[in-house]
Design a protein around this motif. Sequence first.
Motif, PDB file in Angstrom:
ATOM      1  N   GLN A   1      71.273  47.590  43.612  1.00  0.00           N
ATOM      2  CA  GLN A   1      70.551  47.878  44.984  1.00  0.00           C
ATOM      3  C   GLN A   1      69.206  47.437  44.654  1.00  0.00           C
ATOM      4  O   GLN A   1      68.623  46.886  45.927  1.00  0.00           O
ATOM      5  N   ILE A   2      68.763  47.559  43.768  1.00  0.00           N
ATOM      6  CA  ILE A   2      67.213  46.881  43.597  1.00  0.00           C
ATOM      7  C   ILE A   2      67.054  45.373  43.916  1.00  0.00           C
ATOM      8  O   ILE A   2      66.464  44.740  44.455  1.00  0.00           O
ATOM      9  N   ALA A   3      68.214  44.773  43.131  1.00  0.00           N
ATOM     10  CA  ALA A   3      68.515  43.183  43.432  1.00  0.00           C
ATOM     11  C   ALA A   3      68.636  42.892  44.812  1.00  0.00           C
ATOM     12  O   ALA A   3      67.865  41.947  45.299  1.00  0.00           O
ATOM     13  N   ALA A   4      69.241  43.759  45.706  1.00  0.00           N
ATOM     14  CA  ALA A   4      69.498  43.399  47.077  1.00  0.00           C
ATOM     15  C   ALA A   4      68.028  43.704  47.893  1.00  0.00           C
ATOM     16  O   ALA A   4      67.807  42.761  48.805  1.00  0.00           O
ATOM     17  N   GLN A   5      67.394  44.512  47.388  1.00  0.00           N
ATOM     18  CA  GLN A   5      66.039  44.764  47.917  1.00  0.00           C
ATOM     19  C   GLN A   5      65.022  43.600  47.620  1.00  0.00           C
ATOM     20  O   GLN A   5      64.578  43.076  48.454  1.00  0.00           O
ATOM     21  N   GLN A   6      65.131  43.147  46.296  1.00  0.00           N
ATOM     22  CA  GLN A   6      64.445  41.834  45.886  1.00  0.00           C
ATOM     23  C   GLN A   6      64.659  40.623  46.820  1.00  0.00           C
ATOM     24  O   GLN A   6      63.950  39.664  47.112  1.00  0.00           O
TER      25      GLN A   6
ATOM     26  N   ARG B   1      59.048  34.810  50.511  1.00  0.00           N
ATOM     27  CA  ARG B   1      59.195  33.416  49.653  1.00  0.00           C
ATOM     28  C   ARG B   1      58.757  33.552  48.376  1.00  0.00           C
ATOM     29  O   ARG B   1      58.220  32.676  47.571  1.00  0.00           O
ATOM     30  N   SER B   2      58.858  34.764  47.712  1.00  0.00           N
ATOM     31  CA  SER B   2      58.826  35.028  46.306  1.00  0.00           C
ATOM     32  C   SER B   2      59.414  36.524  45.863  1.00  0.00           C
ATOM     33  O   SER B   2      59.463  37.292  46.790  1.00  0.00           O
ATOM     34  N   TYR B   3      59.424  36.964  44.595  1.00  0.00           N
ATOM     35  CA  TYR B   3      60.089  38.034  44.162  1.00  0.00           C
ATOM     36  C   TYR B   3      58.796  38.895  43.971  1.00  0.00           C
ATOM     37  O   TYR B   3      57.577  38.456  43.808  1.00  0.00           O
ATOM     38  N   THR B   4      59.066  40.346  43.680  1.00  0.00           N
ATOM     39  CA  THR B   4      58.034  40.965  43.286  1.00  0.00           C
ATOM     40  C   THR B   4      58.238  41.853  41.897  1.00  0.00           C
ATOM     41  O   THR B   4      59.220  41.993  41.600  1.00  0.00           O
ATOM     42  N   GLY B   5      57.252  42.014  41.216  1.00  0.00           N
ATOM     43  CA  GLY B   5      57.361  42.752  40.081  1.00  0.00           C
ATOM     44  C   GLY B   5      56.702  44.377  40.403  1.00  0.00           C
ATOM     45  O   GLY B   5      56.534  45.214  39.312  1.00  0.00           O
ATOM     46  N   ASN B   6      56.447  44.406  41.659  1.00  0.00           N
ATOM     47  CA  ASN B   6      55.754  45.974  42.112  1.00  0.00           C
ATOM     48  C   ASN B   6      56.921  46.772  42.939  1.00  0.00           C
ATOM     49  O   ASN B   6      57.289  46.275  44.134  1.00  0.00           O
ATOM     50  N   PHE B   7      57.241  47.495  42.310  1.00  0.00           N
ATOM     51  CA  PHE B   7      58.230  48.584  43.077  1.00  0.00           C
ATOM     52  C   PHE B   7      57.682  49.038  44.545  1.00  0.00           C
ATOM     53  O   PHE B   7      58.541  49.253  45.490  1.00  0.00           O
ATOM     54  N   THR B   8      56.247  49.323  44.755  1.00  0.00           N
ATOM     55  CA  THR B   8      55.855  49.743  45.720  1.00  0.00           C
ATOM     56  C   THR B   8      56.242  48.814  47.097  1.00  0.00           C
ATOM     57  O   THR B   8      56.317  48.992  48.174  1.00  0.00           O
TER      58      THR B   8
ATOM     59  N   GLY C   1      59.540  49.363  48.557  1.00  0.00           N
ATOM     60  CA  GLY C   1      59.449  50.874  49.313  1.00  0.00           C
ATOM     61  C   GLY C   1      59.593  51.918  48.346  1.00  0.00           C
ATOM     62  O   GLY C   1      59.763  53.222  48.951  1.00  0.00           O
ATOM     63  N   TYR C   2      59.275  51.690  47.088  1.00  0.00           N
ATOM     64  CA  TYR C   2      59.297  53.047  46.038  1.00  0.00           C
ATOM     65  C   TYR C   2      57.834  53.582  46.071  1.00  0.00           C
ATOM     66  O   TYR C   2      56.915  52.804  46.309  1.00  0.00           O
ATOM     67  N   PRO C   3      57.755  54.967  45.644  1.00  0.00           N
ATOM     68  CA  PRO C   3      56.552  55.435  45.438  1.00  0.00           C
ATOM     69  C   PRO C   3      55.593  54.933  44.235  1.00  0.00           C
ATOM     70  O   PRO C   3      54.425  55.202  44.450  1.00  0.00           O
ATOM     71  N   VAL C   4      56.080  54.363  43.521  1.00  0.00           N
ATOM     72  CA  VAL C   4      55.427  53.974  42.338  1.00  0.00           C
ATOM     73  C   VAL C   4      55.521  52.406  42.212  1.00  0.00           C
ATOM     74  O   VAL C   4      56.412  51.775  42.433  1.00  0.00           O
ATOM     75  N   ALA C   5      54.586  51.644  41.231  1.00  0.00           N
ATOM     76  CA  ALA C   5      54.587  50.447  41.127  1.00  0.00           C
ATOM     77  C   ALA C   5      55.229  50.022  39.752  1.00  0.00           C
ATOM     78  O   ALA C   5      56.158  49.037  39.809  1.00  0.00           O
ATOM     79  N   GLY C   6      54.999  50.653  38.512  1.00  0.00           N
ATOM     80  CA  GLY C   6      55.508  50.053  37.353  1.00  0.00           C
ATOM     81  C   GLY C   6      57.084  50.143  37.244  1.00  0.00           C
ATOM     82  O   GLY C   6      57.595  49.289  36.342  1.00  0.00           O
TER      83      GLY C   6
ATOM     84  N   ASN D   1      69.851  60.362  38.829  1.00  0.00           N
ATOM     85  CA  ASN D   1      69.830  61.643  37.867  1.00  0.00           C
ATOM     86  C   ASN D   1      68.848  61.412  36.715  1.00  0.00           C
ATOM     87  O   ASN D   1      69.195  62.196  35.902  1.00  0.00           O
ATOM     88  N   GLY D   2      68.123  60.381  36.524  1.00  0.00           N
ATOM     89  CA  GLY D   2      67.202  60.363  35.425  1.00  0.00           C
ATOM     90  C   GLY D   2      67.748  59.852  34.314  1.00  0.00           C
ATOM     91  O   GLY D   2      66.868  59.831  33.039  1.00  0.00           O
ATOM     92  N   PHE D   3      69.118  59.199  34.307  1.00  0.00           N
ATOM     93  CA  PHE D   3      69.319  58.702  32.918  1.00  0.00           C
ATOM     94  C   PHE D   3      68.984  57.399  32.492  1.00  0.00           C
ATOM     95  O   PHE D   3      69.103  57.046  31.357  1.00  0.00           O
ATOM     96  N   TYR D   4      68.307  56.711  33.466  1.00  0.00           N
ATOM     97  CA  TYR D   4      67.724  55.372  33.135  1.00  0.00           C
ATOM     98  C   TYR D   4      66.323  55.075  34.079  1.00  0.00           C
ATOM     99  O   TYR D   4      65.985  55.646  34.917  1.00  0.00           O
ATOM    100  N   SER D   5      65.720  54.357  33.194  1.00  0.00           N
ATOM    101  CA  SER D   5      64.256  53.847  33.667  1.00  0.00           C
ATOM    102  C   SER D   5      64.497  52.391  33.929  1.00  0.00           C
ATOM    103  O   SER D   5      64.893  51.613  33.084  1.00  0.00           O
ATOM    104  N   ILE D   6      63.999  51.924  35.116  1.00  0.00           N
ATOM    105  CA  ILE D   6      64.146  50.507  35.730  1.00  0.00           C
ATOM    106  C   ILE D   6      62.869  49.774  35.637  1.00  0.00           C
ATOM    107  O   ILE D   6      61.812  50.305  36.336  1.00  0.00           O
ATOM    108  N   THR D   7      62.736  48.538  35.207  1.00  0.00           N
ATOM    109  CA  THR D   7      61.521  47.833  35.291  1.00  0.00           C
ATOM    110  C   THR D   7      61.949  46.564  35.887  1.00  0.00           C
ATOM    111  O   THR D   7      63.158  45.878  35.879  1.00  0.00           O
ATOM    112  N   ILE D   8      60.753  45.840  36.347  1.00  0.00           N
ATOM    113  CA  ILE D   8      60.962  44.477  36.914  1.00  0.00           C
ATOM    114  C   ILE D   8      60.100  43.779  36.236  1.00  0.00           C
ATOM    115  O   ILE D   8      58.973  43.775  35.871  1.00  0.00           O
ATOM    116  N   SER D   9      60.617  42.370  35.663  1.00  0.00           N
ATOM    117  CA  SER D   9      59.801  41.402  35.047  1.00  0.00           C
ATOM    118  C   SER D   9      59.725  40.350  36.269  1.00  0.00           C
ATOM    119  O   SER D   9      61.111  39.785  36.185  1.00  0.00           O
TER     120      SER D   9
END
Length: 117
Positions: free
Chosen positions: A27-32, A40-47, A50-55, A61-69
């Motif tokens: 899902q996040i890959a589709a948003q990227q 014309r670029s990808y982002t490392g910032n979740f906001t 469309g997400y409420p937080v950046a990092g 269900n809280g089983f995984y934490s996802i980050t973007i590099s």
Amino acid sequence: LMAIGLPQFTEYKKKSRRSEATSALMQIAAQQEQFFMDNRSYTGNFTQLGYPVAGSVTTENGFYSITISAAPVYSYTLTATAQDDQAGDTACKAFTLTNQGTKGAIDSANAATDACW
């Protein structure tokens, strides 16, 4: 009977929760990709996606934490790392997905594994 059934049930739960990580990464890959089309670029910032937080974000269900590099701006790697109850999943501790569509997984010994996706 309980000594045999409980470990098998626990392992089944861990395996079934892995789909939460892979679905969220897709899902996040589709948003990227949509962000790339617009900027014309990808982002490392979740906001910016469309997400409420950046990092980092947590799966439903809280089983995984996802980050973007995202460096340089023309590539990214998403990483979903097991946490809380799922942290005991030593076979598939983390999942990765790149802008090239390359899927990967890492076990608790930081070794690559193909069994997770």
